[in-house]
Design a protein around this motif. Structure first.
Motif, mmCIF file in Angstrom:
data_model
loop_
_atom_site.group_PDB
_atom_site.id
_atom_site.type_symbol
_atom_site.label_atom_id
_atom_site.label_comp_id
_atom_site.label_asym_id
_atom_site.label_seq_id
_atom_site.Cartn_x
_atom_site.Cartn_y
_atom_site.Cartn_z
ATOM 1 N N GLY A 88 62.726 38.504 -41.597
ATOM 2 C CA GLY A 88 62.986 37.466 -42.572
ATOM 3 C C GLY A 88 62.580 36.105 -42.058
ATOM 4 O O GLY A 88 62.507 35.864 -40.854
ATOM 5 N N VAL A 89 62.314 35.200 -43.006
ATOM 6 C CA VAL A 89 61.939 33.819 -42.701
ATOM 7 C C VAL A 89 62.802 32.898 -43.550
ATOM 8 O O VAL A 89 63.009 33.154 -44.741
ATOM 9 N N THR A 90 63.329 31.846 -42.947
ATOM 10 C CA THR A 90 64.029 30.797 -43.681
ATOM 11 C C THR A 90 63.317 29.472 -43.445
ATOM 12 O O THR A 90 63.082 29.082 -42.294
ATOM 13 N N ILE A 91 62.970 28.801 -44.533
ATOM 14 C CA ILE A 91 62.366 27.472 -44.476
ATOM 15 C C ILE A 91 63.441 26.454 -44.846
ATOM 16 O O ILE A 91 63.998 26.502 -45.943
ATOM 17 N N HIS A 92 63.752 25.550 -43.947
ATOM 18 C CA HIS A 92 64.593 24.403 -44.263
ATOM 19 C C HIS A 92 63.659 23.269 -44.682
ATOM 20 O O HIS A 92 62.606 23.054 -44.057
ATOM 21 N N HIS A 93 64.040 22.543 -45.735
ATOM 22 C CA HIS A 93 63.116 21.539 -46.269
ATOM 23 C C HIS A 93 63.890 20.394 -46.912
ATOM 24 O O HIS A 93 65.098 20.497 -47.183
ATOM 25 N N ASP A 94 63.175 19.317 -47.161
ATOM 26 C CA ASP A 94 63.764 18.142 -47.811
ATOM 27 C C ASP A 94 63.345 18.033 -49.268
ATOM 28 O O ASP A 94 63.471 16.975 -49.886
ATOM 29 N N VAL A 141 58.777 18.802 -47.731
ATOM 30 C CA VAL A 141 58.180 19.208 -46.462
ATOM 31 C C VAL A 141 59.132 20.148 -45.726
ATOM 32 O O VAL A 141 60.358 20.000 -45.792
ATOM 33 N N ALA A 142 58.556 21.118 -45.020
ATOM 34 C CA ALA A 142 59.359 22.018 -44.186
ATOM 35 C C ALA A 142 59.834 21.278 -42.947
ATOM 36 O O ALA A 142 59.025 20.769 -42.164
ATOM 37 N N THR A 143 61.137 21.205 -42.778
ATOM 38 C CA THR A 143 61.701 20.480 -41.640
ATOM 39 C C THR A 143 62.065 21.416 -40.485
ATOM 40 O O THR A 143 62.194 20.977 -39.343
ATOM 41 N N GLN A 189 55.631 26.779 -35.053
ATOM 42 C CA GLN A 189 54.592 25.803 -34.756
ATOM 43 C C GLN A 189 53.635 25.622 -35.935
ATOM 44 O O GLN A 189 53.181 24.514 -36.219
ATOM 45 N N THR A 190 53.345 26.709 -36.618
ATOM 46 C CA THR A 190 52.370 26.672 -37.697
ATOM 47 C C THR A 190 52.864 25.886 -38.907
ATOM 48 O O THR A 190 52.104 25.125 -39.515
ATOM 49 N N PHE A 191 54.144 26.036 -39.270
ATOM 50 C CA PHE A 191 54.594 25.505 -40.557
ATOM 51 C C PHE A 191 55.579 24.336 -40.491
ATOM 52 O O PHE A 191 55.818 23.687 -41.504
ATOM 53 N N THR A 192 56.166 24.035 -39.356
ATOM 54 C CA THR A 192 57.073 22.897 -39.287
ATOM 55 C C THR A 192 56.312 21.604 -39.597
ATOM 56 O O THR A 192 55.259 21.336 -39.029
ATOM 57 N N GLY A 193 56.840 20.824 -40.542
ATOM 58 C CA GLY A 193 56.205 19.574 -40.930
ATOM 59 C C GLY A 193 55.144 19.703 -42.004
ATOM 60 O O GLY A 193 54.565 18.699 -42.430
ATOM 61 N N VAL A 194 54.896 20.925 -42.458
ATOM 62 C CA VAL A 194 53.865 21.160 -43.473
ATOM 63 C C VAL A 194 54.480 21.017 -44.867
ATOM 64 O O VAL A 194 55.576 21.529 -45.125
ATOM 65 N N PRO A 195 53.817 20.330 -45.800
ATOM 66 C CA PRO A 195 54.313 20.269 -47.172
ATOM 67 C C PRO A 195 54.450 21.677 -47.771
ATOM 68 O O PRO A 195 53.616 22.547 -47.499
ATOM 69 N N LEU A 196 55.464 21.883 -48.573
ATOM 70 C CA LEU A 196 55.696 23.200 -49.155
ATOM 71 C C LEU A 196 54.505 23.657 -49.985
ATOM 72 O O LEU A 196 54.169 24.850 -49.999
ATOM 73 N N ASP A 197 53.852 22.730 -50.661
ATOM 74 C CA ASP A 197 52.701 23.111 -51.480
ATOM 75 C C ASP A 197 51.422 23.247 -50.664
ATOM 76 O O ASP A 197 50.348 23.520 -51.211
ATOM 77 N N ALA A 227 47.389 26.855 -47.814
ATOM 78 C CA ALA A 227 46.163 26.250 -47.283
ATOM 79 C C ALA A 227 46.228 26.019 -45.779
ATOM 80 O O ALA A 227 45.200 25.708 -45.163
ATOM 81 N N ARG A 228 47.398 26.149 -45.193
ATOM 82 C CA ARG A 228 47.564 25.869 -43.757
ATOM 83 C C ARG A 228 46.720 26.791 -42.902
ATOM 84 O O ARG A 228 46.229 26.399 -41.835
ATOM 85 N N GLY A 229 46.533 28.037 -43.344
ATOM 86 C CA GLY A 229 45.702 28.964 -42.583
ATOM 87 C C GLY A 229 46.406 29.503 -41.359
ATOM 88 O O GLY A 229 47.629 29.591 -41.304
ATOM 89 N N GLU A 230 45.605 29.893 -40.372
ATOM 90 C CA GLU A 230 46.078 30.450 -39.099
ATOM 91 C C GLU A 230 46.845 31.763 -39.278
ATOM 92 O O GLU A 230 47.677 32.119 -38.446
ATOM 93 N N LYS A 231 46.554 32.489 -40.340
ATOM 94 C CA LYS A 231 47.316 33.713 -40.608
ATOM 95 C C LYS A 231 47.168 34.722 -39.474
ATOM 96 O O LYS A 231 48.162 35.311 -39.020
#
Length: 224
Positions: free
Chosen positions: A21-27, A30-32, A55-63, A67-71
């Motif tokens: 599982g993955v949990t995204i905390h956000h404001d 952006v993923a915080t 490392q890949t997704f912290t600070g990245v906008p949810l939308d 597009a972030r890549g690095e899959k």
């Protein structure tokens, strides 16, 4: 399963080989913080992907998750869960996807995707090519992108999930000794299969068989 809540959203998956599982905390934008849990994974190296996903997704906008890549630098399953969760971060209700894929009989396999119990999409394959529905007849999974891209957002999500589940189910047909030999696996396809890690990867061998129907899911969500 995707579960949105105030300032966070969780997504979870369980299949024969994975429970995570993955949990995204956000404001709200952006993923915080990114948290991941691997209750069950097929290789000894896989747990290292938890830090990589953070490392890949912290600070990245949810939308911007898709597009972030690095899959392939990540655990591809955690990466897909993160992208799925980000899409549904503003939803008001949880949703559940079920993917049902038959074992092949004389090369013929049926796959179906349900959302909250309702069938959204299905196809039939023979020798790894779709034969039903007629609109997709003759297409292999590596040729599906133009069709997927032609769909609306909900349709694209459904098609990608069913494609993902059908490919994963193919593992049930691969002899255990072959799928457990890291030297015979494609280099670079995911976090564990990167050249610097592949040789050290050992198969853990924990498989949960769902052939007899639904079973209670394991607990694998990060604590609130």
């Amino acid at each position: 399963m995707v579960t949105p809540a105030s300032s966070r959203v969780s997504s979870e998956v369980e299949d024969d080989y994975h429970c995570m599982g993955v949990t995204i905390h956000h404001d709200g934008r952006v993923a915080t913080k990114i948290e991941s849990v691997m209750q069950r994974a097929p290789w000894t190296i896989c747990p290292g992907a938890v830090a990589r996903l953070e490392q890949t997704f912290t600070g990245v906008p949810l939308d911007g998750f898709a597009a972030r890549g690095e899959k392939r630098a990540n655990c591809t399953h955690l990466h897909d869960l993160a992208v799925l969760a980000a899409v549904h971060a503003s939803d008001s209700e949880p949703l559940v996807y079920d993917i049902l894929v038959s074992d092949p009989i004389q090369g013929r396999r049926r796959a179906e995707l349900r959302r909250d119990g309702a069938c959204l999409l299905g196809w039939v394959q023979v020798d790894n090519r779709i034969v039903e529905p007629e609109a997709l007849a003759g297409i292999g999974f590596d040729e599906m992108r133009p069709w997927i891209d032609s769909l609306d957002r909900a349709g694209q999500e459904a098609a990608r999930l069913l494609r993902w589940g059908t490919i994963l189910a193919h593992g049930r047909t691969i002899p255990w000794e072959r799928q457990s030999d890291s030297s015979r696996l494609p280099v670079g396809n995911c976090y564990t299969f990167q050249p610097e890690r592949l040789a050290a990867a050992k198969r853990i061998g924990v498989v949960r068989d769902f052939s007899e129907g639904p079973r209670p899911l394991e607990e694998h969500r990060p604590a609130p």
